[in-house]
Write a protein that holds these residues in place. Structure first.
Motif, PDB file in Angstrom:
ATOM      1  N   TYR A  43      30.753 -89.512  14.072  1.00 23.10           N
ATOM      2  CA  TYR A  43      30.448 -89.039  12.711  1.00 23.10           C
ATOM      3  C   TYR A  43      28.979 -89.223  12.370  1.00 23.10           C
ATOM      4  O   TYR A  43      28.405 -88.441  11.602  1.00 23.10           O
ATOM      5  CB  TYR A  43      31.348 -89.743  11.669  1.00 23.10           C
ATOM      6  N   GLY A  63      24.260 -98.186   1.729  1.00 25.61           N
ATOM      7  CA  GLY A  63      25.233 -98.719   2.689  1.00 25.61           C
ATOM      8  C   GLY A  63      24.798 -98.321   4.088  1.00 25.61           C
ATOM      9  O   GLY A  63      25.595 -97.866   4.904  1.00 25.61           O
ATOM     10  N   ASP A  82      21.321-101.613   1.505  1.00 24.50           N
ATOM     11  CA  ASP A  82      22.637-102.172   1.843  1.00 24.50           C
ATOM     12  C   ASP A  82      22.851-103.427   1.004  1.00 24.50           C
ATOM     13  O   ASP A  82      21.907-104.162   0.713  1.00 24.50           O
ATOM     14  CB  ASP A  82      22.732-102.518   3.337  1.00 24.50           C
TER      15      ASP A  82
HETATM   16  C1  LIG Z   1      30.994 -99.760   7.797  1.00 27.49           C
HETATM   17  S1  LIG Z   1      29.317-100.037   7.393  1.00 27.49           S
HETATM   18  C2  LIG Z   1      28.616 -98.405   7.609  1.00 27.49           C
HETATM   19  C3  LIG Z   1      27.123 -98.432   7.778  1.00 27.49           C
HETATM   20  C4  LIG Z   1      26.482 -97.035   7.873  1.00 27.49           C
HETATM   21  N1  LIG Z   1      26.761 -96.241   6.688  1.00 27.49           N
HETATM   22  C5  LIG Z   1      26.991 -96.307   9.100  1.00 27.49           C
HETATM   23  O1  LIG Z   1      27.862 -95.443   8.958  1.00 27.49           O
HETATM   24  O2  LIG Z   1      26.499 -96.646  10.199  1.00 27.49           O
HETATM   25  C6  LIG Z   1      29.394-100.155   5.618  1.00 27.49           C
HETATM   26  C7  LIG Z   1      28.149-100.768   4.993  1.00 27.49           C
HETATM   27  O3  LIG Z   1      28.162-100.458   3.581  1.00 27.49           O
HETATM   28  C8  LIG Z   1      27.666-101.568   2.868  1.00 27.49           C
HETATM   29  N2  LIG Z   1      28.123-101.461   1.470  1.00 27.49           N
HETATM   30  C9  LIG Z   1      29.390-101.569   1.009  1.00 27.49           C
HETATM   31  N3  LIG Z   1      29.435-101.365  -0.320  1.00 27.49           N
HETATM   32  C10 LIG Z   1      28.160-101.121  -0.715  1.00 27.49           C
HETATM   33  C11 LIG Z   1      27.544-100.863  -1.975  1.00 27.49           C
HETATM   34  N4  LIG Z   1      28.256-100.845  -3.126  1.00 27.49           N
HETATM   35  N5  LIG Z   1      26.204-100.650  -2.026  1.00 27.49           N
HETATM   36  C12 LIG Z   1      25.463-100.729  -0.889  1.00 27.49           C
HETATM   37  N6  LIG Z   1      25.994-100.978   0.337  1.00 27.49           N
HETATM   38  C13 LIG Z   1      27.324-101.172   0.424  1.00 27.49           C
HETATM   39  C14 LIG Z   1      28.202-102.772   3.647  1.00 27.49           C
HETATM   40  O4  LIG Z   1      27.449-103.941   3.398  1.00 27.49           O
HETATM   41  C15 LIG Z   1      28.076-102.278   5.099  1.00 27.49           C
HETATM   42  O5  LIG Z   1      26.855-102.650   5.703  1.00 27.49           O
END
Ligand SMILES: C[S@@+](CC[C@H](N)C(=O)[O-])C[C@H]1O[C@@H](n2cnc3c(N)ncnc32)[C@H](O)[C@@H]1O
Length: 200
Positions: A43, A63, A82
């Motif tokens: 993805y 994030g 993040d």
């Molecule tokens: C599963 S990882 C995905 C990272 C990236 N989007 C990727 O697809 O490679 C989810 C990330 O979203 C961050 N996250 C979750 N809720 C968030 C928020 N409200 N604001 C900013 N970051 C957030 C988490 O800390 C985590 O690092």
């Protein structure tokens, strides 16, 4: 049982497993980032392709994790935010200053708008909006667009037959944010990616 394509992706990811494992020892971020590098998660490549199609000036990923998506996007101004300070430290160690990385929370949009300091062509939020009720996402995005123009949002929704996620948003939910101009498969049988022209 794993498919051949899955095994191939796993093998190609071995150098990243090692590199990210060392970074995790140093910074202590969540193990998800070690086991989910770019070559392993189709993805991510699709998100990059969709965003590059907009030829954006300013891209903001919320994030962003280790910055694997935002660092591959072609744009003069790139920001990665993040929640987790530890993963932001890892992203800085990996990518240096090519992307402006900051600790930040979509639910606190005032700070994000202040750091970006101008209009956003593409806002990206993938593989974590399923953690929030959609009402919270609507409120947070409205908080951001109240402070700075945001043209397009890229967001994902999880297929309802995939177990283990907190929220299963629908394309109907996504339409609350604006016009859905494109929907593509995430290529992983888990998610769909939507491009949304945001209502300001
Ligand atoms: C599963 S990882 C995905 C990272 C990236 N989007 C990727 O697809 O490679 C989810 C990330 O979203 C961050 N996250 C979750 N809720 C968030 C928020 N409200 N604001 C900013 N970051 C957030 C988490 O800390 C985590 O690092």
């Amino acid at each position: 049982m794993r498919s051949t394509a899955d095994l191939f992706r796993l093998m190609r990811s071995i150098p990243d497993f090692r590199r990210y494992g060392h970074l995790q020892e140093e910074f202590g971020f969540d193990h998800w980032h070690v086991k989910s590098p770019y070559r392993r998660r189709p993805y991510k490549r699709r998100v990059v392709a969709v965003i590059d199609g907009f030829a954006p000036e300013t891209v903001v990923e919320i994030g962003c994790g280790l910055g694997e998506i935002i660092c591959r996007i072609k744009a003069p101004r790139r920001f990665g935010f993040d929640l987790e300070a530890s993963v932001i430290e890892g992203a800085k160690a990996l990518h240096g200053s090519a992307v402006a990385f900051h600790q930040g929370d979509l639910c606190k949009p005032v700070a994000i708008a202040a750091i970006v300091g101008g209009p956003i062509d593409v806002l990206v939020a993938v593989n974590w909006p399923h953690m929030l009720p959609f009402d919270d996402i609507v409120t947070a995005i409205a908080g951001l667009t109240d402070r700075t123009p945001v043209r397009t949002l890229i967001i994902d929704t999880i297929h309802p037959d995939r177990p283990g996620y907190q929220h299963y948003h629908t394309v109907g939910d996504v339409r609350r944010l604006g016009d859905v101009t494109a929907t593509v498969s995430g290529g992983d049988f888990i998610r769909e990616l939507h491009a949304v022209r945001l209502s300001q």
